[in-house]
Enzyme design. Sequence first.
Site, mmCIF file in Angstrom:
data_model
loop_
_atom_site.group_PDB
_atom_site.id
_atom_site.type_symbol
_atom_site.label_atom_id
_atom_site.label_comp_id
_atom_site.label_asym_id
_atom_site.label_seq_id
_atom_site.Cartn_x
_atom_site.Cartn_y
_atom_site.Cartn_z
ATOM 1 N N HIS A 304 0.855 -1.199 0.000
ATOM 2 C CA HIS A 304 0.000 0.000 0.000
ATOM 3 C C HIS A 304 0.888 1.245 0.000
ATOM 4 O O HIS A 304 1.942 1.257 0.616
ATOM 5 C CB HIS A 304 -0.897 0.019 1.246
ATOM 6 C CG HIS A 304 -2.073 0.913 1.093
ATOM 7 N ND1 HIS A 304 -2.011 2.270 1.329
ATOM 8 C CD2 HIS A 304 -3.329 0.663 0.672
ATOM 9 C CE1 HIS A 304 -3.192 2.802 1.102
ATOM 10 N NE2 HIS A 304 -4.013 1.855 0.700
ATOM 11 N N ASP A 361 -7.985 -5.330 -0.128
ATOM 12 C CA ASP A 361 -8.433 -6.220 -1.213
ATOM 13 C C ASP A 361 -8.048 -7.673 -0.999
ATOM 14 O O ASP A 361 -8.518 -8.538 -1.739
ATOM 15 C CB ASP A 361 -7.829 -5.718 -2.537
ATOM 16 C CG ASP A 361 -8.409 -4.363 -2.900
ATOM 17 O OD1 ASP A 361 -7.630 -3.425 -3.154
ATOM 18 O OD2 ASP A 361 -9.651 -4.235 -2.880
#
Length: 427
Positions: A304, A361
Site C-alpha cells: 500500500h 483487497d
Amino acid sequence: MTEYATLTLEGKTYQLPVITGTEGEKAIDISKLRQDTGYITMDIGFANTGSCKSDITFMDGEKGVLRYRGIPIEQLAEHSSFREVTYLLINGDLPTKKQLNRFSVLLNDQSLVHEDMQLFFQHYPRLSHPMGILSSMVTALKGFYPYLEDLEEEVNITVTRLISKIRTLAAMSYKISLGHKVVYPRPDLTYCENFLNMMFDSPVRPYKIEREVVKALSIFLILHADHEQNCSTSAVRVVGSGRVNLYAAISAGIAALWGRLHGGANQAVIEMLEGILKEGLTVEKVVEKAKDKNDPFRLMGFGHRVYKTYDPRAKIMKAMCDRLLAKLHIDDPLLDIANELEEIALSDDYFIEKNLYPNIDFYSGIVLRAIGIPTNMFTVMFAIGRLPGWISQWRESVDDPEWRISRPRQIYIGPTERNYLPVEERR
Ligand code: SDX
C-alpha cells in the site's frame, strides 16, 4: 505562529510557510514557489505531495489508523450501518434518528432508474466488464436528470439519487447479463437488503434475506467508504475541478478504480488464488515469484502507498471472513490459501523490509464470494462502498474557496527547437 522551511536556490534564500494539520501532519506550502523562484517540484506518483486540506478522513499509515470524520473505522464497523456512515461522510456528523429516517426515505424515493435505461443495458456489448458499464451508466444519469436551478437542492438531490441508484444500476446490470428479469427495489427493505434482493431474488427461487449476510455487506461497504486522496478520489477531484457535473466526476472515479493496482485488485486477488488452486502451485513458489524482480507477477492484495503496517480494514475483513463462512457453513479453499500466503509473506525478509502487508483487497473477495457476488462485480461493490467518499471529497473541493482547476506542470525533456522538414528531405 507560522513555521517556515528555508530553501536556498542559486545563492538566494526563500522562506516557505509550513502547514500543520490537527493530527500534527506537516506540509511545506509551495503555492508560490514557481512565481518566486522559477522552479517547480517533481514528485512522480505524488507520494510526497498534498493536493488539498481535508476534514473528512484521517489515515496514519505507520500506525494503521483510519478514521472517518474523527471516528475510528473499528467502531463504525462494529456499531454503525452503511447508511449512517454515508450520512456521516457527506454531512460531517452522525445523523440523529430523525435525520437518518429522512435520509432513508430519500434513498428509497430515489431507488428506481428510468425504464429507458434498461435499453442501454440490453444493447451494451454482452462481454463488457461491469465497471465499464457502471461508469457509462452513471454518466448517462445526467441525461435523465438535467440540473435543477437551485444548486444546493441540486447537490442534495443528486447526492441521494446517485447513492440510491448505483445499487439499482449494479443489480440491473447483473440480472440483464444473466438474461433474467430485473428485480425492482422495495420500499420496505433497507439499503443493503434492497441491493441483495435486487441481485438474487427470482420467481423460481425467492431470495431469503439473512441478517448475517446483510451485516457483512454493510461492514464491507463501510470499510470501503472513503480513504482520503487515493487514485480514484483524486480523479474525482481533478475532473470535478473543471466544474463538470457530479455524475461525470463520479464516472471518472469509477474508471480510475477499475485499475488492477487500485480497486480492480479485489478481483485480481481471487483470480490469483484460483490460479494457485487450479495449478497446484505451492505458496512458497508464489511468494518467490512475487519477489523476483524479473517476474512481473505481484502478490495482489499486498502492499500500500500509505499503510506501512497491516491495513486496519484488512484486519476487520479477515475476521469477517471467518465469522461469515462459519455462519453460512461455507468451506472456501481460497481462504486457506490466502491465510497461508499471508503467514509466509509476513515472515519473509522481502515483505518485511518493504513493509508489504495485506491491504483491504486481500480478503474482501472471500467475503463477496460467500455472499454470492460474481467475481467480475467485486470492483463494482468497491465503487458502491466508495461513492459516499467520492461525493464528500468532491463536495469539499467545490465548496473550498481556495480550490482552483487542477493543472500540474512538467519538466520538458523532448527535442529542443528544430524546423519543419518537407517530406522529400526527410531521411
Ligand atoms: C487500493 O491509495 C489507497 O488508499 C488505495 C486503496 C483505497 O482504499 O482507495 O487502499 C485501495 O488500491 C489498495 C491497493 C490494491 N492494489 C494491490 O493490491 C496491487 C498490489 N500492490 C502493489 O501493486 C502496490 O503495493 C501498490 C500499487 C498498492 C502500491 O504501490 P507503490 O506505493 O507505488 O509501491 P511500489 O510499487 O513502488 O512498491 C515498492 C516496492 C517495489 O520494490 P522495489 O522497486 O523498491 O525493489 O515494493 C514492491 C515493489 O516491487 N512491491 C511488491 C508489491 N507491492 C509493492 N512486490 C510484490 N508484491 C506486491 N504486491
